[in-house]
Structures are given as C-alpha cells and as structure tokens.
Design a protein around this motif. Sequence first.
Motif, PDB file in Angstrom:
ATOM      1  N   ALA A   1      40.624  46.178  32.853  1.00 30.77           N
ATOM      2  CA  ALA A   1      40.480  47.560  33.360  1.00 30.77           C
ATOM      3  C   ALA A   1      38.998  47.940  33.462  1.00 30.77           C
ATOM      4  N   GLN A   2      38.202  47.523  32.502  1.00 32.51           N
ATOM      5  CA  GLN A   2      36.756  47.804  32.561  1.00 32.51           C
ATOM      6  C   GLN A   2      36.104  47.044  33.716  1.00 32.51           C
ATOM      7  N   ALA A   3      36.546  45.811  33.936  1.00 28.41           N
ATOM      8  CA  ALA A   3      35.974  45.004  35.019  1.00 28.41           C
ATOM      9  C   ALA A   3      36.292  45.636  36.381  1.00 28.41           C
ATOM     10  N   VAL A   4      37.521  46.136  36.524  1.00 28.36           N
ATOM     11  CA  VAL A   4      37.927  46.763  37.784  1.00 28.36           C
ATOM     12  C   VAL A   4      37.095  48.039  38.000  1.00 28.36           C
ATOM     13  N   ALA A   5      36.921  48.822  36.926  1.00 27.95           N
ATOM     14  CA  ALA A   5      36.129  50.054  37.030  1.00 27.95           C
ATOM     15  C   ALA A   5      34.670  49.726  37.380  1.00 27.95           C
ATOM     16  N   LEU A   6      34.144  48.658  36.795  1.00 24.54           N
ATOM     17  CA  LEU A   6      32.755  48.272  37.058  1.00 24.54           C
ATOM     18  C   LEU A   6      32.563  47.877  38.520  1.00 24.54           C
ATOM     19  N   LYS A   7      33.545  47.195  39.072  1.00 23.78           N
ATOM     20  CA  LYS A   7      33.477  46.784  40.469  1.00 23.78           C
ATOM     21  C   LYS A   7      33.334  48.027  41.356  1.00 23.78           C
ATOM     22  N   LYS A   8      34.127  49.036  41.049  1.00 19.82           N
ATOM     23  CA  LYS A   8      34.110  50.272  41.823  1.00 19.82           C
ATOM     24  C   LYS A   8      32.745  50.985  41.664  1.00 19.82           C
ATOM     25  N   ILE A   9      32.233  51.027  40.437  1.00 11.67           N
ATOM     26  CA  ILE A   9      30.935  51.691  40.204  1.00 11.67           C
ATOM     27  C   ILE A   9      29.844  50.963  41.000  1.00 11.67           C
ATOM     28  N   PHE A  10      29.843  49.632  40.939  1.00 16.24           N
ATOM     29  CA  PHE A  10      28.863  48.844  41.690  1.00 16.24           C
ATOM     30  C   PHE A  10      28.996  49.148  43.195  1.00 16.24           C
ATOM     31  N   GLU A  11      30.228  49.175  43.675  1.00 12.66           N
ATOM     32  CA  GLU A  11      30.429  49.429  45.116  1.00 12.66           C
ATOM     33  C   GLU A  11      29.898  50.808  45.501  1.00 12.66           C
ATOM     34  N   ASP A  12      30.202  51.805  44.672  1.00 14.49           N
ATOM     35  CA  ASP A  12      29.744  53.168  44.970  1.00 14.49           C
ATOM     36  C   ASP A  12      28.217  53.245  45.005  1.00 14.49           C
ATOM     37  N   LEU A  13      27.567  52.396  44.198  1.00 17.90           N
ATOM     38  CA  LEU A  13      26.093  52.424  44.135  1.00 17.90           C
ATOM     39  C   LEU A  13      25.466  51.364  45.061  1.00 17.90           C
ATOM     40  N   SER A  14      26.289  50.725  45.880  1.00 20.09           N
ATOM     41  CA  SER A  14      25.851  49.640  46.782  1.00 20.09           C
ATOM     42  C   SER A  14      25.128  48.525  46.044  1.00 20.09           C
ATOM     43  N   ILE A  15      25.656  48.169  44.886  1.00 24.38           N
ATOM     44  CA  ILE A  15      25.063  47.079  44.102  1.00 24.38           C
ATOM     45  C   ILE A  15      25.971  45.855  44.208  1.00 24.38           C
ATOM     46  N   THR A  16      25.354  44.691  44.453  1.00 22.83           N
ATOM     47  CA  THR A  16      26.120  43.445  44.425  1.00 22.83           C
ATOM     48  C   THR A  16      25.682  42.676  43.187  1.00 22.83           C
ATOM     49  N   PRO A  17      26.573  42.488  42.215  1.00 20.09           N
ATOM     50  CA  PRO A  17      26.141  41.738  41.030  1.00 20.09           C
ATOM     51  C   PRO A  17      25.779  40.308  41.390  1.00 20.09           C
ATOM     52  N   ARG A  18      24.706  39.804  40.762  1.00 18.77           N
ATOM     53  CA  ARG A  18      24.231  38.466  41.096  1.00 18.77           C
ATOM     54  C   ARG A  18      25.172  37.406  40.529  1.00 18.77           C
ATOM     55  N   LYS A  19      25.464  37.530  39.233  1.00 19.97           N
ATOM     56  CA  LYS A  19      26.316  36.526  38.588  1.00 19.97           C
ATOM     57  C   LYS A  19      26.906  37.061  37.291  1.00 19.97           C
ATOM     58  N   VAL A  20      28.027  36.453  36.903  1.00 16.33           N
ATOM     59  CA  VAL A  20      28.576  36.677  35.575  1.00 16.33           C
ATOM     60  C   VAL A  20      28.376  35.360  34.828  1.00 16.33           C
ATOM     61  N   LEU A  21      27.550  35.390  33.791  1.00 17.61           N
ATOM     62  CA  LEU A  21      27.285  34.174  33.028  1.00 17.61           C
ATOM     63  C   LEU A  21      28.201  34.167  31.807  1.00 17.61           C
ATOM     64  N   PHE A  22      29.067  33.183  31.763  1.00 21.12           N
ATOM     65  CA  PHE A  22      30.030  33.073  30.665  1.00 21.12           C
ATOM     66  C   PHE A  22      29.507  32.050  29.662  1.00 21.12           C
ATOM     67  N   ILE A  23      29.215  32.492  28.441  1.00 15.59           N
ATOM     68  CA  ILE A  23      28.662  31.585  27.433  1.00 15.59           C
ATOM     69  C   ILE A  23      29.793  31.045  26.566  1.00 15.59           C
ATOM     70  N   GLU A  24      29.866  29.716  26.509  1.00 18.39           N
ATOM     71  CA  GLU A  24      30.950  29.059  25.769  1.00 18.39           C
ATOM     72  C   GLU A  24      30.428  28.408  24.493  1.00 18.39           C
ATOM     73  N   VAL A  25      31.089  28.703  23.380  1.00 15.84           N
ATOM     74  CA  VAL A  25      30.747  28.084  22.096  1.00 15.84           C
ATOM     75  C   VAL A  25      32.060  27.839  21.344  1.00 15.84           C
ATOM     76  N   SER A  26      32.116  26.774  20.522  1.00 13.25           N
ATOM     77  CA  SER A  26      33.371  26.476  19.816  1.00 13.25           C
ATOM     78  C   SER A  26      33.687  27.576  18.797  1.00 13.25           C
ATOM     79  N   VAL A  27      34.983  27.748  18.520  1.00 15.26           N
ATOM     80  CA  VAL A  27      35.429  28.799  17.591  1.00 15.26           C
ATOM     81  C   VAL A  27      34.812  28.599  16.201  1.00 15.26           C
TER      82      VAL A  27
END
Length: 188
Positions: free
Chosen positions: A91-117
């Motif tokens: 739900a936060q990701a969907v809201a963020l997409k809308k906020i970015f669109e309203d501000l004409s911002i295109t996010p560059r990347k989502v960097l997902f950091i992986e580490v073992s549990v």
Amino acid sequence: MHIILFGPPGVGKGTQAKILSEKFHIPHISTGDRLRMEIKNETDLGLKAKVLMDAGNLVPDDVMIEMIKKVLISPDCKNGIILDGFPRTVAQAVALKKIFEDLSITPRKVLFIEVSVERIMERLVRRGAMEHRVDDSPETVVKRIAIYNNKTSPVKDYYAQQGLLSSINGEGTVEEVQQRMLTELGVQ
Ligand code: ADP
C-alpha cells in the motif's frame, strides 16, 4: 536522482544511504530516524509510534504516507533523495508511485540489499546492545523479521514487475557493498 533502498531490517540500508547521500549531495530520508525524532520530541505521533515501534510493529500506512508526502513536496528533495525505510508495505509502494507521478518524478532505481537471516540477527542484536534500541532485542528482532516477510517482502515483487528492482549482495565490507550499488546505478 531518486533512489529507494529496500531490504530486511539490519542489512545496512542506513549506512549505505548516508554514503550515497554525501556522494550525490541529495538528502537521506530515513522514516525510522524521523519517527525516532518524533519520539524524542514527544509529539502526538511520536507517542503513538513508540508503542508500535518498541514492539516491532509497523506504524500505520496512512501516517507514513502522509509523512513521506510532506517530505517529497519540500524543495530540498527536488533534485533527488535516498529513501530508506519506505515503502514497507505494498500500500505504501502504491501511494509512493502516485506521489512521484503527481510531482513528475521518475525514480531511478530500487536497490534491494540481500543478507542472510543469520547475519541480520547477529547485526541487529549487536546494534541493540550498542544503541540501546528496544526494538533490537532478540525477541523483537524475530518479530520484525516475520513482519518483514509478511508485509514488506511483497514490495520486492511489486518493484520487480515494474523493472525498477536491482538486487545487491549486502555481505562483505561497507565499501564493497557501496561499490556494488554504484555499479548498479551505472555511476562507476
Ligand atoms: P531498520 O533499519 O532496522 O529496519 P528503521 O529505523 O528503518 O529500522 O525502522 C524502525 C521502526 O520504525 C520499524 O520497525 C517500524 O516500526 C517503524 N517504521 C519505519 N518506517 C516505517 C514505514 N515505512 N512504515 C511503517 N513503519 C515504519
């Protein structure tokens, strides 16, 4: 350059975000740090958030979405940000997409950091002892990882579907991880 750092608690998002923020001269926005500031200042939001955070629970989506909307509208964030700790639910990701669109911002990347549990447990419990964070006690860490798996990890698929996701190996030294991020960003 708007970059989202994403991954389980304790993977080093905050550390890497600070370095990227200095390198690119854009603000590091940590929702966890902002919430801890609200708690320190004993605001209404802080008082409500403290109970949830100390128990390892998430703060409600509407509260967090409102917080991030205010941040992104501010002129300091016009040229870019390193976003750390948001979104934590689809739900936060969907809201963020809308906020970015309203501000004409295109996010560059989502960097997902992986580490073992195992490594995450080790790091968080050590941090809890050093920083006296109530939410880094062994029991609460287990709960936070479970909440991450249930509520936050679907955000990964959401961004993968949009072609925004890059996975980064978060094991190794701070410098090694930083270098991997820069490579993914096409900077070095
Ligand atoms: P970590 O880096 O260990 O994941 P953070 O400092 O980012 O920890 O966050 C600490 C706590 O703040 C979370 O466990 C959660 O209770 C709350 N929080 C931070 N960001 C959000 C968010 N986007 N949505 C809901 N709760 C959040």
